[in-house]
Design an enzyme around this catalytic site. Structure first.
Site, PDB file in Angstrom:
ATOM      1  N   CYS A 164       0.897  -1.224   0.284  1.00  0.00           N
ATOM      2  CA  CYS A 164      -0.025   0.149  -0.014  1.00  0.00           C
ATOM      3  C   CYS A 164       0.871   1.261   0.234  1.00  0.00           C
ATOM      4  O   CYS A 164       1.567   1.604  -1.093  1.00  0.00           O
ATOM      5  CB  CYS A 164      -1.255  -0.262   1.281  1.00  0.00           C
ATOM      6  N   HIS A 196      -3.651  -5.638   0.959  1.00  0.00           N
ATOM      7  CA  HIS A 196      -3.118  -5.756   2.418  1.00  0.00           C
ATOM      8  C   HIS A 196      -3.140  -7.169   2.769  1.00  0.00           C
ATOM      9  O   HIS A 196      -3.986  -7.578   3.362  1.00  0.00           O
ATOM     10  CB  HIS A 196      -3.952  -5.023   3.516  1.00  0.00           C
ATOM     11  N   GLU A 235      -1.490  -8.707   4.965  1.00  0.00           N
ATOM     12  CA  GLU A 235      -1.377  -8.791   6.583  1.00  0.00           C
ATOM     13  C   GLU A 235      -2.675  -8.779   7.086  1.00  0.00           C
ATOM     14  O   GLU A 235      -2.844  -8.940   8.184  1.00  0.00           O
ATOM     15  CB  GLU A 235      -0.462  -7.762   7.012  1.00  0.00           C
TER      16      GLU A 235
END
Lengths: 741, 230
Positions: B86, B203, B205
């Site tokens: 990002c 993302h 994560e």
């Protein structure tokens, strides 16, 4: 006017003070105040800071409970014990008036302010919510407000880096001039780590940290305490400008500086800026302060003393530090490249003495400025408005049931109050922090896992203001009950509430009656659900000269907890063939429903059916069903009635329903009525017996509605629509009105 | 393997990356402060998401000048592994470590939701354990994720197999409708020519913890571990 010039009643009046307040100020000081001093009193005694017109009634709310660690009024926000050494700080606040004039900055700084209230206590914010009310969505001004407010909230909250996990959006013409923007935040800390907003210890240095002080937001608190008129545009400098990047740095630096142990007290600067933090901290710590205003880092030259004192420049904190440990504090703020300037020190005499280049420019007693000290308290008169009795005359038989209920169903799905709010919510980062459980497990309340534990927070904001207008006492009790129902349906245990009380002008007796009645309803429900009120915010004067007051809107922000996150419950149907049950009772009631208001365009009706004791009992059985793992989904019946509830449970997995209506009630009331106290659950066929047995242990009514289907929405064998076509409409209503961009 | 997650002022996904690497995958992981010059002998550097320096200019335009970035650029130029997620991808693009640029989303709004990604190559450190046919559900959350590259660069990206991910629908179709931000050719992630620097807008994560009900992002991290450990 020169800052040291003595003032007159006329100046007091211009600053929004009443004649008797001006007299009282002269009495307190033993002399006529100068302009700086009068400005200080005008903001500190404004409704926004002093709660002078509301505190008498706010004190009647239940605020005690076994989990309370910081009660209402004690600190910047309420704090509750979640067990295992973990505490949660949470609060809701309004930013209505700034947002009406400058939607982007008004809403953004509302987000900034509420988060500072959380981290000034030493808690790290973990979740944000908001409650937004707008007027007619088809008006150009409303569209401008929505776009600005949503972008303001998003840009600030997203960059600040805390997820926005829930909230509500509601449209009604009563909010055309005066939208409501209420922002809520919740933070986590370890019990015992709280920092108080206090100041003591003679000689201890007082620091201002964070952004420089500019001329923005001067008299903002006083501005919030006036009606919105055509002249309000002249108040534009009352609106502050936000900088989420500074806020993020301030968050990290504040939490880091607390760890040094050198901090005596800390308070953010929001409404009424330096003066408010000086006064509240000093009054709490029963000390005074000597402040050199020329030392305050300023964004522009030539600021008058009153401007420095009242400025509501954002992203600033006041910190009182243990003398001799200044360097430990300084190093933290240097690391984050933030201002950290000593502007004064703690004194013994309880007075706030302000100097500019060693000349005394204002000298006022701290305690006389604050709520609970010398700030005025008023008992306002109130009177039941004529419409209240009129509403009670409503008879469902006067409403002709439509021949084709499919048309009414499609009307509701297409209505901005019912349809998906994803146009709004997708502009908020709802997942940063990687703790938002409800992204992939949609639930009635937002669930945020607490890292390092098995616990989760359950959070919701609720208030159907149409109900509150119809019957403020019952309507506000419903708001609390709905919040508790949402927490319960998500698998949580309701813990406590924060409230944002948005009302009209308190000097209008009919408006004040709405306020008093709402407080009574909130009390009843909070006592029943054992959810004390931990604080919040009062916003009066939400009205325009043309349109009268907005609906009374006491938004209820409720915090719940799941001790074991495995006990969460989601709202979506899981599998075709599962049984659908309604817990609670069908009623022949369409009062104050979206169906009655927007399909039949009838606005005069009472609040919908509601029984607090039945409601409570129903929640207890839902809790048991969830803990016993008997049900597959739980979703409360709310706006739009049972049909919309069924659809909302069906859509996430593209399933449908096949149900039979109830002969005892009108079919429109069955499908679209908003009688309270109902929850829709689905049960695997092989668990039916277990479900029925568990239900039989309580007195709570329940009925089998039908089954989950593959995708057809069937009522009494009639195909209302398919889930695909309904979802296509539901998901895109706001996009069609507001555009892709 | 030792990971370093850079913390810029305004980073807000740094801890999420640390949690996945440290708690879920049990790797050694440290945070690297942007003012430092020491990469602490890390084997793999992550530039996390967020709003570095507020992103008031162009996203990532200021962060690329942070002291630590001079070390990261040297490290990358010597073949060290760097991944930007990002805002991290935006910083890598600003620093010229990956080709292309990230423009404002075509609809001009910040956009946060689950989207689907299709890996375009298995020949990279971050995709080798993925399949070419399965769509991964991964969240996006950005206002400036509209990937752009000129025709020559696009040709190079395609010729040299540098496109890591494309936006697709749940069934894996790479379509206009499944493109959340207007990215050219639906590109969601790329690597540099030397295949040691990786940038992606989504993302992973945020899709790694079983508690959140979606672990589609874990494969990206597991790919890294598998290759490097082997």
């Amino acid at each position: 006017m020169e800052y040291n010039q003595l003032t007159t009643l006329e100046t007091a009046n211009d600053l929004g003070l009443r004649p008797e307040e001006f007299e009282r100020i002269k009495e307190i000081l033993g002399r006529t105040p100068n302009f700086t001093e009068l400005s200080i009193f005008s903001v500190m005694w404004s409704e926004h800071c002093s709660y002078k017109n509301s505190i008498t009634w706010l004190k009647t709310l239940p605020k005690d409970g076994p989990r309370m660690l910081a009660k209402a009024g004690e600190e910047n926000a309420g704090m509750v014990d979640l067990g295992d050494g973990i505490a949660c700080v949470f609060k809701i606040e309004s930013h209505n008036h700034p947002s009406a004039l400058e939607p982007y900055q008004g809403a953004a700084t509302g987000v900034g302010g509420i988060n500072r209230d959380i981290f000034t206590m030493g808690a790290r914010p973990v979740a944000q919510l908001n409650s937004l009310r707008f007027g007619d969505i088809n008006q150009e001004r409303t569209k401008w407000l929505i776009k600005g407010i949503v972008k303001g909230i998003g840009d600030y909250g997203n960059a600040f880096g805390i997820p926005t996990v829930g909230g509500e959006v509601f449209f009604d013409d009563c909010y055309n001039v005066n939208p409501l923007v209420n922002a809520m935040s919740a933070g986590i800390l370890e019990v015992g780590d709280m920092i108080s907003a206090t100041s003591f210890g003679v000689g201890n240095p007082v620091f201002i940290v964070g952004s420089a002080t500019g001329k923005d937001g001067i008299h903002g608190a006083a501005f919030a305490s006036k009606n919105i008129t055509e002249d309000s545009v002249n108040d534009l400098p009352s609106v502050q400008v936000g900088d989420p990047f500074q806020e993020k740095l301030l968050l990290e630096a504040s939490l880091e500086v607390i760890k040094t142990g050198a901090v005596i007290g800390m308070q953010d600067m929001g409404a009424a800026g330096i003066i408010c933090s000086n006064a509240e901290m000093s009054a709490k710590g029963e000390h005074g302060m000597r402040i050199d205003l020329d030392k305050v880092p300023m964004r522009q030259p030539n600021m008058e003393p009153f401007e420095i004192l009242l400025s509501e420049s954002q992203e600033r904190m006041l910190i009182v530090v243990e003398k001799g440990r200044e360097a430990e504090v300084q190093v933290v703020f240097d690391k984050w490249d933030l201002n950290c300037i000593q502007i004064g020190e703690v004194t013994a005499n309880g007075r706030l003495e302000y100097y500019v280049h060693d000349e005394l420019v204002a000298d006022v007693p701290a305690d006389d400025l604050v709520l609970g000290g010398g700030a005025p308290v008023y008992e306002r008169e109130y009177k039941e408005p004529a419409y209240f009795a009129e509403n009670k005359k409503f008879n469902i038989e006067d409403i002709t049931e439509p021949e084709d209920l499919k048309v009414a169903a499609m009307h509701l799905i297409s209505h901005p109050n019912i349809a998906s709010k994803r146009w709004v919510t997708e502009q908020y980062d709802s997942m940063v922090g990687a703790a938002t459980i409800t992204t992939n497990f949609p639930s009635d309340a937002a669930l945020t896992s607490i890292k390092g534990t098995n616990k989760a927070l359950a959070l919701t904001i609720d208030c159907n203001s149409r109900y509150v207008y119809a019957d403020p006492q019952k309507g506000c009790a419903i708001a609390v009950a709905e919040a508790a129902r949402n927490i319960t349906c998500a698998g949580g245990e309701p813990v406590a509430i924060t409230n944002c009380l948005n009302f009209g002008n308190p000097y209008v007796p009919e408006v004040y009656w709405q306020f008093v009645s709402a407080i009574k309803g909130m009390s009843e429900a909070c006592v029943k659900f054992e959810t004390p009120v931990t604080g919040g915010n009062v916003s009066f004067y939400n009205q325009s000269t043309d349109d009268g007051p907005v609906f009374p809107t006491p938004a209820i922000g409720m915090l719940g907890v799941l001790d074991n996150v495995e006990n969460r419950m989601s709202l979506d149907f899981k599998k075709a063939g599962d049984l659908i049950f309604l817990i609670g009772e069908n009623k022949n009631d369409i009062s104050s429903s979206e169906y009655l208001a927007s399909f039949h365009k009838v606005s005069a009706s009472p609040a919908p059916y509601f029984d607090l004791d039945e409601e409570y009992d129903m929640h207890q059985v839902v809790k048991q069903l969830i803990l016993s793992k008997v049900i597959e989904s739980a979703h409360d019946v709310a706006d739009g009635g049972l049909y919309i509830t069924l659809l909302e449970s069906a859509m996430p997995r593209g399933l449908g329903f096949d149900i039979e209506s109830d002969d005892e009630v009108r079919k429109d009331a069955f499908l679209f009525g908003e009688a309270q106290g109902r929850v829709l659950v689905s049960v695997k066929a092989d668990k039916e017996e277990e479900f029925v047995e568990l239900m039989a242990t309580s007195e709570v009514e329940f009925s089998l509605l039908g089954t989950v289907s593959e995708g057809d929405l069937l009522v009494d064998g009639e195909l209302f629509a398919t889930v695909q076509e309904s979802k296509e409409v539901f998901d895109n209503v706001l996009h069609h009105i507001l555009g892709q961009a | 393997m030792k990971f370093g997650v850079v913390v810029f002022p305004g980073s807000n996904c740094d801890q999420d990356s640390v949690d996945v690497l440290g708690n879920i995958l049990g790797q050694e992981v440290v945070k690297l402060w942007h003012k430092d010059h020491d990469l602490q002998q890390c084997d793999f550097i992550i530039l996390p998401g967020g709003f570095s320096f507020g992103d008031y200019l162009r996203s990532g335009a200021i962060a690329r000048f942070s002291p630590i970035m001079q070390e990261v650029i040297q490290f990358a130029n010597k073949g060290g592994y760097v991944m930007g997620i990002c805002n991290g991808f935006q910083i890598l693009a600003e620093a010229g470590l990956v080709p292309g640029a990230l423009l404002h989303n075509d609809h001009r709004k910040f956009n946060c939701k689950n989207i689907f990604l299709k890996p375009q190559t298995l020949d990279s450190l971050v995709t080798n354990q993925l399949g070419l046919n399965k769509a991964l559900k991964i969240p996006v959350a950005h206002g400036e994720g509209n990937y752009f590259a000129d025709a020559d660069t696009l040709k190079m990206l395609n010729d040299q197999d540098q496109i890591l991910f494309k936006y697709c629908d749940e069934a894996g179709n790479i379509s206009l409708e499944s493109n959340p931000n207007g990215s050219i050719q639906n590109i969601a992630g790329v690597c540099n020519k030397q295949r040691n620097v990786f940038g992606l807008m989504p993302h992973p994560e945020r899709a790694a913890d079983s508690l959140l009900g979606n672990q589609d992002g874990l494969g990206i991290f597991e790919s890294i571990l598998k290759t490097v450990d082997a």
